[in-house]
Motif scaffolding. Structure first.
Motif, PDB file in Angstrom:
ATOM      1  N   PHE A 137      20.577  34.623   1.671  1.00  0.00           N
ATOM      2  CA  PHE A 137      19.386  35.230   1.090  1.00  0.00           C
ATOM      3  C   PHE A 137      19.447  36.734   1.293  1.00  0.00           C
ATOM      4  CE2 PHE A 137      18.152  35.274   5.474  1.00  0.00           C
ATOM      5  CZ  PHE A 137      17.136  36.215   5.614  1.00  0.00           C
ATOM      6  N   ALA A 150      13.006  31.770   2.875  1.00  0.00           N
ATOM      7  CA  ALA A 150      13.433  32.313   1.585  1.00  0.00           C
ATOM      8  C   ALA A 150      14.234  31.307   0.768  1.00  0.00           C
ATOM      9  CB  ALA A 150      14.250  33.596   1.805  1.00  0.00           C
ATOM     10  N   GLY A 151      15.010  30.470   1.458  1.00  0.00           N
ATOM     11  CA  GLY A 151      15.846  29.505   0.754  1.00  0.00           C
ATOM     12  C   GLY A 151      17.119  30.142   0.222  1.00  0.00           C
ATOM     13  N   GLY A 171      17.332  33.226  -2.199  1.00  0.00           N
ATOM     14  CA  GLY A 171      15.998  33.809  -2.275  1.00  0.00           C
ATOM     15  C   GLY A 171      15.935  35.235  -1.763  1.00  0.00           C
ATOM     16  N   THR A 172      14.768  35.848  -1.961  1.00  0.00           N
ATOM     17  CA  THR A 172      14.515  37.208  -1.477  1.00  0.00           C
ATOM     18  C   THR A 172      13.249  37.198  -0.634  1.00  0.00           C
ATOM     19  OG1 THR A 172      15.515  38.213  -3.445  1.00  0.00           O
ATOM     20  CG2 THR A 172      14.030  39.598  -2.150  1.00  0.00           C
ATOM     21  N   ASP A 232       5.935  38.097   2.859  1.00  0.00           N
ATOM     22  CA  ASP A 232       6.532  36.928   3.523  1.00  0.00           C
ATOM     23  C   ASP A 232       6.751  37.222   5.006  1.00  0.00           C
ATOM     24  OD1 ASP A 232       6.663  35.626   1.065  1.00  0.00           O
ATOM     25  OD2 ASP A 232       8.718  36.296   0.680  1.00  0.00           O
TER      26      ASP A 232
END
Length: 339
Positions: A165, A197-198, A201-202, A207
């Motif tokens: 990520f 984030a996975g 992801g970002t 977050d």
């Protein structure tokens, strides 16, 4: 060799027979040992192939003997010996005597089935010692010192990339501010961010606010950042939050004064031509902390910083002597700064 060179060589399979890892960043030392272990030993063989010794309890000749002993059921083995204080100028308090000539002899003809790793928690080795000179000539010394500010930011970014990520712009710096400069702590927070984030992801600033818990010191640092930026509404909001959590006003004043004192020292030393790295060494602060303090200090001249420190000293005295209500004193201090 420096740490990056050692890592690159290990990645290419260029393994030295001996490594001496030293420095205050113990996470990097353990990371290097992990890389060597992953490169040389299959997971199922590690119980047989990795042996650890504490040189505060075991003489170095016993470690050499272990390295020279043929491995059992595995092709190669690692011998890790910690607390190699005999390589430093420190006075050893234990009663173990080390026959360093055995290590010197081993260096001349190391076996090809063992990798010997010495570790010591010391920023410097004593280069006056014959054995240290020999190890330096053999190019097996690996300093694991604190990362510079830029290196720390780069390290966090690479850790995120390794976990699949990325951070949105500016979020890495905020993570370091909230978590501190410990690589161990940062690793845990990056792992948490990766799960949130996975893959691919970002992680955004919003977050991060949900994920990372901040200590009192880090909240006060955020308060100081609002003060420096003259963002008084967020500063008063942060102060109210700290007081709601029953934080002691005198402690808040102490920590605010500490940061302004650092800003004063950094600005003064930079005016004398010191680099950020030199300042970090001079005042005993992590280079990233110096970078942040330098940015904050840009908004003040030395005279103004000195005046603020005097105000904080006066406020501390008034609070402790009961001459002013503690909360009121803090609020008045913020108002005076704003004006």
């Amino acid at each position: 060799m420096d740490y990056k060179t050692a890592v690159k060589r290990i990645g290419r399979g260029e393994i030295a027979p001996i490594y001496v890892c030293y420095g205050g960043e113990t996470y990097l030392i353990q990371e290097l040992i992990s890389r060597l272990t992953d490169k040389l030993v299959e997971p199922e063989h590690r119980a047989f192939a990795v042996t650890r010794y504490d040189l505060a309890e075991t003489p170095v000749e016993s470690v050499i003997e272990e390295a020279e002993t043929l491995p059992f059921m595995v092709p190669r083995k690692l011998v890790v010996a910690s607390n190699a204080l005999f390589l430093t100028g420190a006075k050893e308090s234990n009663k173990v005597e080390h026959r360093l000539e055995k290590l010197s002899e081993y260096m001349k003809s190391p076996v090809d089935y063992s990798v010997l790793i010495f570790t010591v928690d010391a920023e410097k080795l004593d280069e006056r010692k014959k054995i240290v000179k020999s190890l330096k000539e053999a190019d097996v010394l690996v300093p694991c010192t604190m990362l510079s500010a830029d290196e720390l930011t780069q390290w966090v970014t690479q850790e995120a990339k390794r976990r699949g990520f990325e951070f949105a712009p500016g979020v890495v710096d905020r993570l370091i501010l909230y978590t501190g400069t410990s690589l161990q702590a940062l690793t845990k927070e990056v792992e948490k961010c990766a799960l949130f984030a996975g893959q691919g992801g970002t992680l955004t600033a919003d977050d991060l606010e949900q994920l990372v818990s901040r200590t009192t010191e880090q909240n006060i640092f955020q308060l100081i950042e609002h003060i420096v930026q003259m963002q008084m509404d967020p500063a008063f909001t942060m102060l109210s939050e700290l007081l709601r959590r029953k934080e002691e006003p005198i402690k808040i004043v102490m920590l605010v004064a500490r940061q302004f004192r650092i800003m004063f020292q950094v600005k003064d030393l930079m005016s004398q031509g010191y680099s950020q790295q030199q300042i970090a060494s001079q005042i005993g602060l992590h280079p990233y902390g110096v970078k942040i303090a330098a940015g904050q200090a840009n908004r003040f001249d030395l005279k103004r910083l000195g005046s603020i420190l005097q105000q904080l000293a006066d406020l501390d005295f008034q609070m402790k002597s009961g001459r002013i209500d503690k909360v009121l004193g803090l609020e008045l201090f913020l108002l005076r700064l704003a004006s």
